[in-house]
Design a protein around this motif. Structure first.
Motif, PDB file in Angstrom:
ATOM      1  N   ARG A  11     -62.165   6.514 -34.090  1.00  0.00           N
ATOM      2  CA  ARG A  11     -62.896   7.780 -34.077  1.00  0.00           C
ATOM      3  C   ARG A  11     -63.545   7.983 -35.439  1.00  0.00           C
ATOM      4  O   ARG A  11     -62.888   7.912 -36.481  1.00  0.00           O
ATOM      5  CB  ARG A  11     -61.954   8.926 -33.745  1.00  0.00           C
ATOM      6  N   PHE A  13     -65.664  10.834 -36.109  1.00  0.00           N
ATOM      7  CA  PHE A  13     -65.487  12.275 -36.320  1.00  0.00           C
ATOM      8  C   PHE A  13     -65.424  12.951 -34.961  1.00  0.00           C
ATOM      9  O   PHE A  13     -65.772  12.379 -33.929  1.00  0.00           O
ATOM     10  CB  PHE A  13     -66.613  12.889 -37.173  1.00  0.00           C
ATOM     11  N   GLU A  14     -64.972  14.188 -34.976  1.00  0.00           N
ATOM     12  CA  GLU A  14     -64.904  15.005 -33.761  1.00  0.00           C
ATOM     13  C   GLU A  14     -65.440  16.391 -34.070  1.00  0.00           C
ATOM     14  O   GLU A  14     -65.265  16.895 -35.182  1.00  0.00           O
ATOM     15  CB  GLU A  14     -63.463  15.102 -33.262  1.00  0.00           C
ATOM     16  N   ASN A 139     -72.281  19.738 -41.333  1.00  0.00           N
ATOM     17  CA  ASN A 139     -71.212  19.453 -42.295  1.00  0.00           C
ATOM     18  C   ASN A 139     -71.740  19.385 -43.722  1.00  0.00           C
ATOM     19  O   ASN A 139     -70.952  19.282 -44.669  1.00  0.00           O
ATOM     20  CB  ASN A 139     -70.470  18.168 -41.932  1.00  0.00           C
ATOM     21  N   ILE A 250     -74.558  16.237 -38.164  1.00  0.00           N
ATOM     22  CA  ILE A 250     -73.474  15.624 -38.921  1.00  0.00           C
ATOM     23  C   ILE A 250     -74.036  14.499 -39.780  1.00  0.00           C
ATOM     24  O   ILE A 250     -74.602  13.528 -39.263  1.00  0.00           O
ATOM     25  CB  ILE A 250     -72.365  15.072 -37.998  1.00  0.00           C
ATOM     26  N   VAL A 261     -67.551  11.544 -43.536  1.00  0.00           N
ATOM     27  CA  VAL A 261     -66.944  10.843 -42.401  1.00  0.00           C
ATOM     28  C   VAL A 261     -66.640   9.383 -42.724  1.00  0.00           C
ATOM     29  O   VAL A 261     -66.030   8.685 -41.902  1.00  0.00           O
ATOM     30  CB  VAL A 261     -67.836  10.932 -41.140  1.00  0.00           C
ATOM     31  N   PRO A 267     -64.965   4.141 -41.185  1.00  0.00           N
ATOM     32  CA  PRO A 267     -64.366   5.417 -40.781  1.00  0.00           C
ATOM     33  C   PRO A 267     -63.119   5.728 -41.599  1.00  0.00           C
ATOM     34  O   PRO A 267     -62.354   4.833 -41.962  1.00  0.00           O
ATOM     35  CB  PRO A 267     -64.021   5.196 -39.305  1.00  0.00           C
ATOM     36  N   PRO A 271     -59.831  10.683 -39.510  1.00  0.00           N
ATOM     37  CA  PRO A 271     -61.201  11.145 -39.286  1.00  0.00           C
ATOM     38  C   PRO A 271     -61.295  12.665 -39.305  1.00  0.00           C
ATOM     39  O   PRO A 271     -60.376  13.361 -38.843  1.00  0.00           O
ATOM     40  CB  PRO A 271     -61.548  10.586 -37.902  1.00  0.00           C
ATOM     41  N   PRO A 272     -62.392  13.207 -39.820  1.00  0.00           N
ATOM     42  CA  PRO A 272     -62.526  14.668 -39.883  1.00  0.00           C
ATOM     43  C   PRO A 272     -62.729  15.286 -38.504  1.00  0.00           C
ATOM     44  O   PRO A 272     -63.368  14.696 -37.628  1.00  0.00           O
ATOM     45  CB  PRO A 272     -63.757  14.874 -40.770  1.00  0.00           C
TER      46      PRO A 272
END
Length: 348
Positions: A11, A13-14, A139, A250, A261, A267, A271-272
């Motif tokens: 991942r 970022f989310e 962000n 982002i 990120v 990554p 992850p943020p």
């Protein structure tokens, strides 16, 4: 030539979009609940895709495909995942268009009263198109909180809620800081928000999430000589549809380290997770009185009551029947008065 098959993804970022109409319990904010209760509410049918959509712009989609990055929507928003064996460029930018999927969203979401007109202006042989009051959640301009004394900060894609400006005009439901206190305007005001025209959301802003607010719509800087553009919003391009409600942006490596990120082009190990919080609408209640054939404003509460999906114990009904009533999940109707003050008309 041997075929290369990638199976490992991480991942990158989310983004979580949390709407307090579905998550709060009356006056109790979702973020003030314990972790177990928060998880229970998120797992009990909450799905942001019922009222908002998330679609990468065409250029973002092409960029993601070129890097073999995966975009996926989730019940709380969306995420981007990356292969575990590639270096990601530091100038990566992901842009995602958000559109409204259900008209009731405008009924229970704060700060959706002002119009969002599209302006088309001819200038030096070119057509420029702008849409007013469209927020850009990024962000690169986000802010943080440490709710509940957490060590790791919560990462909000909204900028900090603006300080009260005594000479500025504010729309109904605008959010402002006055010192450490968080206030919300109860009606349109032409210069500042006088004490009688605002209600206290929290005496300490740091115990609340950073709700989406009027300042999230960025200032528009039109080309030199162009006049008539709105003050805040976005410039519409071929990639941005007319029905856009918000743009989520982002960047891989913004200035603030917490919002980055990548680490060494890869990554992050952790992850943020970025958050966008939509505040639920608050209204004064009016009950329909059968004998007088009129609505009576409930004067037993001094501030607007937040609308929540599951309903909540209500204030006392006006005399002569002073029993406690329970508000329905959605009011019979939301009324906007001449000064844009909001009322929920309860017809029983």
């Amino acid at each position: 030539m041997a075929e290369i098959v990638r199976t490992g993804f991480k991942r990158l970022f989310e983004v979580r979009v949390l709407h307090h109409y579905y998550l709060d319990d009356g006056f109790q904010d979702f973020t003030a609940m314990n972790a177990a209760e928060q998880e229970r509410r998120l797992l009990s049918g909450y799905d942001v895709r019922q009222f908002l959509s998330f679609t990468p712009t065409a250029s973002t989609e092409n960029l993601l495909k070129g890097l073999d990055l995966k975009f996926r929507t989730t019940p709380t928003g969306f995420l981007v995942a990356a292969p575990d064996d590639i270096t990601i460029p530091a100038d990566l930018r992901v842009e995602v268009v958000t559109e409204i999927q259900h008209p009731d969203f405008l009924q229970y979401t704060a700060l959706t009263l002002p119009g969002r007109r599209i302006f088309e202006i001819q200038h030096e042989g070119e057509l420029y198109r702008f849409k007013e009051r469209v927020p850009v959640f990024s962000n690169s301009t986000g802010t943080t909180r440490h709710l509940g004394g957490s060590t790791d900060p919560q990462l909000y894609l909204s900028g900090e809620i603006p300080n009260l400006d005594g000479s500025a005009a504010y729309p109904a439901e605008a959010l402002v800081l006055d010192g450490a206190a968080l206030y919300q305007a109860m009606r349109d005001t032409p210069a500042g928000i006088p004490a009688g025209d605002r209600h206290l959301v929290d005496a300490n802003k740091d115990t609340r999430p950073v709700y989406a607010h009027q300042g999230d719509a960025p200032p528009i800087t039109p080309p030199a000589g162009l006049t008539g553009a709105p003050l805040r919003g976005i410039t519409l391009t071929a990639e941005l549809p007319d029905h856009i409600f918000a743009l989520i942006r982002i960047d891989a490596m913004p200035a603030a380290a917490d919002f980055q990120v990548l680490s060494g082009g890869m990554p992050k190990t952790k992850p943020p997770v970025f958050e966008i919080h939509f505040k639920n609408r608050s209204t004064f209640w009016r009950y329909f009185d059968q004998p007088s054939n009129q609505f009576q404003v409930d004067t037993s509460v001094a501030q607007p009551i937040p609308l929540t999906f599951f309903g909540q114990p209500g204030p006392f009904k006006p005399p002569p029947d002073t029993t406690i009533r329970r508000k329905k999940a959605t009011p019979a109707r939301v009324i906007i008065a001449a000064d844009r003050q909001l009322f929920s008309d309860i017809i029983e």
